[in-house]
Design a protein around this motif. Structure first.
Motif, PDB file in Angstrom:
ATOM      1  N   PRO A   1      -6.991   7.270   5.997  1.00  0.00           N
ATOM      2  CA  PRO A   1      -7.362   5.912   6.431  1.00  0.00           C
ATOM      3  C   PRO A   1      -6.820   5.607   7.828  1.00  0.00           C
ATOM      4  N   LYS A   2      -7.630   4.861   8.584  1.00  0.00           N
ATOM      5  CA  LYS A   2      -7.240   4.455   9.936  1.00  0.00           C
ATOM      6  C   LYS A   2      -7.253   2.936  10.013  1.00  0.00           C
ATOM      7  N   LYS A   3      -6.187   2.380  10.575  1.00  0.00           N
ATOM      8  CA  LYS A   3      -6.091   0.932  10.714  1.00  0.00           C
ATOM      9  C   LYS A   3      -7.089   0.450  11.763  1.00  0.00           C
ATOM     10  N   VAL A   4      -7.775  -0.638  11.445  1.00  0.00           N
ATOM     11  CA  VAL A   4      -8.731  -1.240  12.369  1.00  0.00           C
ATOM     12  C   VAL A   4      -8.033  -2.428  13.033  1.00  0.00           C
ATOM     13  N   ILE A   5      -7.959  -2.384  14.347  1.00  0.00           N
ATOM     14  CA  ILE A   5      -7.374  -3.489  15.116  1.00  0.00           C
ATOM     15  C   ILE A   5      -8.527  -4.401  15.536  1.00  0.00           C
TER      16      ILE A   5
ATOM     17  N   GLY B   1      -9.462 -14.086  -3.006  1.00  0.00           N
ATOM     18  CA  GLY B   1     -10.546 -15.054  -2.864  1.00  0.00           C
ATOM     19  C   GLY B   1     -11.769 -14.489  -2.181  1.00  0.00           C
ATOM     20  N   SER B   2     -12.769 -15.366  -2.060  1.00  0.00           N
ATOM     21  CA  SER B   2     -14.080 -14.920  -1.568  1.00  0.00           C
ATOM     22  C   SER B   2     -14.208 -14.937  -0.045  1.00  0.00           C
ATOM     23  N   ASP B   3     -13.183 -15.406   0.657  1.00  0.00           N
ATOM     24  CA  ASP B   3     -13.224 -15.393   2.123  1.00  0.00           C
ATOM     25  C   ASP B   3     -11.959 -14.736   2.673  1.00  0.00           C
ATOM     26  N   PRO B   4     -11.764 -13.463   2.356  1.00  0.00           N
ATOM     27  CA  PRO B   4     -10.506 -12.808   2.730  1.00  0.00           C
ATOM     28  C   PRO B   4     -10.298 -12.704   4.236  1.00  0.00           C
ATOM     29  N   LEU B   5     -11.386 -12.640   4.991  1.00  0.00           N
ATOM     30  CA  LEU B   5     -11.232 -12.446   6.436  1.00  0.00           C
ATOM     31  C   LEU B   5     -10.668 -13.685   7.121  1.00  0.00           C
ATOM     32  N   SER B   6     -10.707 -14.837   6.461  1.00  0.00           N
ATOM     33  CA  SER B   6     -10.118 -16.044   7.048  1.00  0.00           C
ATOM     34  C   SER B   6      -8.587 -15.917   7.135  1.00  0.00           C
ATOM     35  N   TYR B   7      -8.002 -14.987   6.385  1.00  0.00           N
ATOM     36  CA  TYR B   7      -6.551 -14.752   6.410  1.00  0.00           C
ATOM     37  C   TYR B   7      -6.145 -13.630   7.365  1.00  0.00           C
ATOM     38  N   HIS B   8      -7.132 -13.035   8.020  1.00  0.00           N
ATOM     39  CA  HIS B   8      -6.917 -11.906   8.936  1.00  0.00           C
ATOM     40  C   HIS B   8      -6.082 -10.792   8.269  1.00  0.00           C
ATOM     41  N   PRO B   9      -6.614 -10.222   7.180  1.00  0.00           N
ATOM     42  CA  PRO B   9      -5.876  -9.151   6.488  1.00  0.00           C
ATOM     43  C   PRO B   9      -5.875  -7.863   7.301  1.00  0.00           C
ATOM     44  N   GLU B  10      -4.997  -6.949   6.911  1.00  0.00           N
ATOM     45  CA  GLU B  10      -5.046  -5.603   7.479  1.00  0.00           C
ATOM     46  C   GLU B  10      -6.285  -4.922   6.901  1.00  0.00           C
ATOM     47  N   ILE B  11      -6.995  -4.227   7.761  1.00  0.00           N
ATOM     48  CA  ILE B  11      -8.190  -3.491   7.354  1.00  0.00           C
ATOM     49  C   ILE B  11      -8.024  -2.042   7.790  1.00  0.00           C
ATOM     50  N   TYR B  12      -8.329  -1.144   6.879  1.00  0.00           N
ATOM     51  CA  TYR B  12      -8.325   0.289   7.150  1.00  0.00           C
ATOM     52  C   TYR B  12      -9.688   0.844   6.764  1.00  0.00           C
ATOM     53  N   THR B  13     -10.133   1.851   7.485  1.00  0.00           N
ATOM     54  CA  THR B  13     -11.387   2.512   7.121  1.00  0.00           C
ATOM     55  C   THR B  13     -11.126   4.006   6.900  1.00  0.00           C
TER      56      THR B  13
ATOM     57  N   ILE C   1     -11.286   5.706 -10.457  1.00  0.00           N
ATOM     58  CA  ILE C   1      -9.867   5.679 -10.087  1.00  0.00           C
ATOM     59  C   ILE C   1      -9.651   6.731  -9.011  1.00  0.00           C
ATOM     60  N   GLY C   2      -8.735   6.434  -8.091  1.00  0.00           N
ATOM     61  CA  GLY C   2      -8.463   7.422  -7.070  1.00  0.00           C
ATOM     62  C   GLY C   2      -7.197   7.157  -6.298  1.00  0.00           C
ATOM     63  N   SER C   3      -7.028   7.973  -5.283  1.00  0.00           N
ATOM     64  CA  SER C   3      -5.890   7.911  -4.369  1.00  0.00           C
ATOM     65  C   SER C   3      -6.415   7.578  -2.982  1.00  0.00           C
ATOM     66  N   LEU C   4      -5.694   6.735  -2.269  1.00  0.00           N
ATOM     67  CA  LEU C   4      -6.093   6.399  -0.900  1.00  0.00           C
ATOM     68  C   LEU C   4      -5.390   7.272   0.133  1.00  0.00           C
ATOM     69  N   ILE C   5      -4.191   7.688  -0.203  1.00  0.00           N
ATOM     70  CA  ILE C   5      -3.367   8.484   0.713  1.00  0.00           C
ATOM     71  C   ILE C   5      -3.059   9.808   0.028  1.00  0.00           C
ATOM     72  N   PRO C   6      -3.174  10.929   0.756  1.00  0.00           N
ATOM     73  CA  PRO C   6      -2.820  12.217   0.146  1.00  0.00           C
ATOM     74  C   PRO C   6      -1.329  12.254  -0.184  1.00  0.00           C
ATOM     75  N   HIS C   7      -0.999  12.381  -1.461  1.00  0.00           N
ATOM     76  CA  HIS C   7       0.410  12.430  -1.849  1.00  0.00           C
ATOM     77  C   HIS C   7       0.711  13.567  -2.830  1.00  0.00           C
ATOM     78  N   ARG C   8      -0.314  14.346  -3.170  1.00  0.00           N
ATOM     79  CA  ARG C   8      -0.130  15.517  -4.027  1.00  0.00           C
ATOM     80  C   ARG C   8      -1.259  16.491  -3.694  1.00  0.00           C
ATOM     81  N   ASN C   9      -1.139  17.705  -4.223  1.00  0.00           N
ATOM     82  CA  ASN C   9      -2.166  18.687  -3.885  1.00  0.00           C
ATOM     83  C   ASN C   9      -3.513  18.303  -4.505  1.00  0.00           C
TER      84      ASN C   9
END
Length: 182
Positions: free
Chosen positions: A103-107, A161-173, A55-63
């Motif tokens: 995280p940085k958005k990938v265009i 689903g198993s082919d998420p990239l066919s929907y052109h989702p937002e991707i962050y790294t 379990i974790g946090s993706l965005i810093p929101h507490r110390n």
């Protein structure tokens, strides 16, 4: 702060919860004020080489101290894939702390371009499609080292689903610094 202290914080938080007491945060804050800085973490628990909670946090929101404690407790007691950790298991469980970069958005325009922009083995990936979201830490590349297999599993984890990239989702790294018990 010595990174091994982060492991101690995580283990002490789990033990305190098992014992029904509060962890003494002041003992850690007196030696490192960096624990007051906002930081996102993931806590991964393994038992006999098998995942036991993550379990974790993706965005810093507490110390950092609060994030370590909350995520350690959640990985041990609130991961919906597992029953709560027992005191007996705590003695054998191994803890890994991952400190996440922002995280940085990938265009990208298509799958091939995205493939060229993802650094296999280094990047953690967040996949977001509408209200669906999932992430894999960079460590998951060790188990799923192929780009297509990685994204197939990430899409299934997100519930799209198993082919998420066919929907052109937002991707962050993002990247992680990890500290692991041996």
């Amino acid at each position: 702060m010595v990174p091994s202290s982060y492991l101690k914080i995580a283990r002490d938080a789990i033990k305190a919860r098992l014992d029904g007491v509060q962890i003494n945060q002041n003992s850690f804050l007196s030696t490192d004020t960096d624990l007051l800085c906002k930081k996102a973490t993931f806590i991964t628990l393994t038992l006999h080489g098998q995942l036991r909670g993550c379990i974790g946090s993706l965005i810093p929101h507490r110390n950092l101290l609060d994030d370590l404690i909350a995520n350690a407790e959640s990985a041990a007691f609130n991961d919906p894939r597992f029953t709560p950790l027992t005191a007996e298991e705590l003695d054998a469980v191994k803890i890994e702390v991952s400190l996440l970069s922002e995280p940085k958005k990938v265009i990208y325009t298509d799958r091939n371009e995205l493939k060229s922009l993802i650094h296999i083995g280094r990047d953690g990936v967040i996949l977001r499609l509408g209200s669906y979201q999932a992430t894999f830490l960079p460590q998951v590349w060790e188990e799923l080292p192929d780009f297509d297999t990685f994204f197939t599993h990430l899409g299934m984890k997100a519930g799209v689903g198993s082919d998420p990239l066919s929907y052109h989702p937002e991707i962050y790294t993002y990247q992680v610094d990890k500290i692991k018990e041996s």
